[in-house]
Design a protein around this motif. Structure first.
Motif, PDB file in Angstrom:
ATOM      1  N   ASP B  31      38.793  47.469  45.685  1.00 42.58           N
ATOM      2  CA  ASP B  31      38.267  48.280  44.592  1.00 42.58           C
ATOM      3  C   ASP B  31      38.219  47.520  43.269  1.00 42.58           C
ATOM      4  OD1 ASP B  31      41.329  50.267  44.114  1.00 42.58           O
ATOM      5  OD2 ASP B  31      40.944  48.124  44.036  1.00 42.58           O
ATOM      6  N   TYR B  32      38.542  46.244  43.322  1.00 42.07           N
ATOM      7  CA  TYR B  32      38.517  45.449  42.095  1.00 42.07           C
ATOM      8  C   TYR B  32      38.080  44.045  42.475  1.00 42.07           C
ATOM      9  CZ  TYR B  32      40.118  43.796  37.489  1.00 42.07           C
ATOM     10  OH  TYR B  32      40.187  43.287  36.221  1.00 42.07           O
ATOM     11  N   LEU B  34      36.698  40.075  41.128  1.00 43.21           N
ATOM     12  CA  LEU B  34      36.768  39.129  40.020  1.00 43.21           C
ATOM     13  C   LEU B  34      36.009  37.853  40.389  1.00 43.21           C
ATOM     14  CD1 LEU B  34      39.929  40.220  40.835  1.00 43.21           C
ATOM     15  CD2 LEU B  34      40.285  39.469  38.490  1.00 43.21           C
ATOM     16  N   PHE B  46      39.833  32.798  34.779  1.00 48.72           N
ATOM     17  CA  PHE B  46      39.187  34.106  34.905  1.00 48.72           C
ATOM     18  C   PHE B  46      37.883  34.146  34.115  1.00 48.72           C
ATOM     19  CE2 PHE B  46      38.534  38.507  35.281  1.00 48.72           C
ATOM     20  CZ  PHE B  46      38.256  39.020  34.020  1.00 48.72           C
ATOM     21  N   ASN B  95      43.798  48.584  45.520  1.00 43.07           N
ATOM     22  CA  ASN B  95      44.886  49.363  44.930  1.00 43.07           C
ATOM     23  C   ASN B  95      45.652  48.604  43.848  1.00 43.07           C
ATOM     24  OD1 ASN B  95      44.165  51.476  46.637  1.00 43.07           O
ATOM     25  ND2 ASN B  95      45.392  50.622  48.280  1.00 43.07           N
ATOM     26  N   ASN B  96      46.842  48.086  44.214  1.00 46.04           N
ATOM     27  CA  ASN B  96      47.707  47.560  43.162  1.00 46.04           C
ATOM     28  C   ASN B  96      47.634  46.049  42.982  1.00 46.04           C
ATOM     29  OD1 ASN B  96      48.953  46.707  45.430  1.00 46.04           O
ATOM     30  ND2 ASN B  96      50.826  47.870  45.147  1.00 46.04           N
ATOM     31  N   ASN B  97      46.617  45.426  43.536  1.00 43.53           N
ATOM     32  CA  ASN B  97      46.336  44.035  43.175  1.00 43.53           C
ATOM     33  C   ASN B  97      47.458  43.070  43.513  1.00 43.53           C
ATOM     34  OD1 ASN B  97      44.547  42.150  42.023  1.00 43.53           O
ATOM     35  ND2 ASN B  97      45.666  42.140  40.119  1.00 43.53           N
ATOM     36  N   ASN B  98      48.307  43.369  44.496  1.00 40.55           N
ATOM     37  CA  ASN B  98      49.342  42.402  44.820  1.00 40.55           C
ATOM     38  C   ASN B  98      48.946  41.493  45.974  1.00 40.55           C
ATOM     39  OD1 ASN B  98      49.586  44.010  47.052  1.00 40.55           O
ATOM     40  ND2 ASN B  98      51.699  44.595  46.711  1.00 40.55           N
ATOM     41  N   ASP B  99      47.724  41.537  46.410  1.00 39.27           N
ATOM     42  CA  ASP B  99      47.247  40.661  47.467  1.00 39.27           C
ATOM     43  C   ASP B  99      45.765  40.408  47.220  1.00 39.27           C
ATOM     44  OD1 ASP B  99      47.218  40.766  51.145  1.00 39.27           O
ATOM     45  OD2 ASP B  99      46.491  39.287  49.714  1.00 39.27           O
ATOM     46  N   MET B 100      45.480  39.465  46.362  1.00 41.77           N
ATOM     47  CA  MET B 100      44.105  39.169  46.002  1.00 41.77           C
ATOM     48  C   MET B 100      43.528  38.188  47.008  1.00 41.77           C
ATOM     49  SD  MET B 100      42.670  38.612  42.185  1.00 41.77           S
ATOM     50  CE  MET B 100      43.480  37.084  41.808  1.00 41.77           C
ATOM     51  N   PHE B 102      40.529  35.605  48.192  1.00 42.29           N
ATOM     52  CA  PHE B 102      39.519  34.738  47.602  1.00 42.29           C
ATOM     53  C   PHE B 102      38.504  34.281  48.645  1.00 42.29           C
ATOM     54  CE2 PHE B 102      40.832  33.481  43.297  1.00 42.29           C
ATOM     55  CZ  PHE B 102      42.083  34.060  43.232  1.00 42.29           C
TER      56      PHE B 102
END
Lengths: 116, 112
Positions: B31-32, B34, B46, B95-100, B102
């Motif tokens: 859901d996010y 970059l 970034f 969700n909480n962005n603790n596993d991005m 790439f």
């Protein structure tokens, strides 16, 4: 404002040895994530620390461990090094706010680890 | 498991033209999203992000488009400049962005 710094920049180890990599978060950040980037690939998530507690882990064996200190700096420790551990290790810090679902991660320059 | 894919390892564009970098993902929980830019001997920087509640986000010369139904996002750079030459990584988290996660990156070369 100080950015994310990592030490050392380069490191050469032999198989079976142990290594500790260090990361200083960007000022004001409370969350640190570690990534492994093999040649020609994107970074792969190892784990994340938030307020000194592990807050998520990727598909890496237990010989990859970490710590986050009260000043939010962090260490990545790898035991029993294998040849495939040769990679660029990136640290990223971010500011996680209560109730926020996302936070932008800012990366350090990385530590290049070579295992012979 | 390659949940984020950048199928073009390289792209070459003339200065002043548009650069379009593409990224596909498989996990519908993301859901996010970059985009990061990486120069040699530096960590990823970034560039721009987009939440799944939007389909477009613009910041100066950089625009990210998100097509949720196609699980596809793209980064448009216009006009492209030689200083934009770098490796561009697409990343996604849930969700909480603790596993991005790439992608493997696309090397952009902008020719003067």
């Amino acid at each position: 404002e100080t950015g994310v710094t990592q030490s050392p920049t380069h490191l050469i180890k032999t198989r079976g040895q142990q290594v500790t990599l260090r990361c200083s978060s960007q000022s004001g950040h409370n969350t640190v994530s570690w990534y492994q980037q093999a040649l020609g690939q994107g970074p792969q998530f190892i784990f994340q620390y938030y307020r000194e507690e592990e807050n998520g882990r990727g598909n890496f064996p237990p010989r990859f461990s970490g710590l986050q200190f009260p000043n939010y700096s962090s260490e990545l420790n790898v035991n029993a090094l294998e040849l495939d551990d040769s990679a660029l290790y990136l640290c990223a810090s971010s500011l996680r706010l209560a109730g926020a679902s996302t936070d932008t991660q800012y990366f350090g320059p990385g530590t290049r680890l070579t295992v012979l | 498991d390659q949940q984020v894919k950048q199928n073009s390892p390289s792209l070459s564009v003339q200065e002043g033209r548009i650069s379009i970098l593409n990224c596909d993902y498989t996990n519908s929980m993301f859901d996010y999203f970059l985009w990061y830019k990486k120069y040699p001997a530096e960590g990823p920087t970034f560039l721009i992000s987009i939440s799944s509640i939007k389909d477009k986000n613009e910041d100066g010369r950089f625009t990210v488009f998100l097509n949720k139904s196609a699980k596809h996002l793209s980064l448009h750079i216009v006009p492209s400049q030689p200083g934009d030459s770098a490796v561009y990584f697409c990343a996604a988290s849930a969700n909480n962005n603790n596993d991005m996660r790439f992608g493997a990156g696309t090397r952009l070369t902008v020719k003067p």
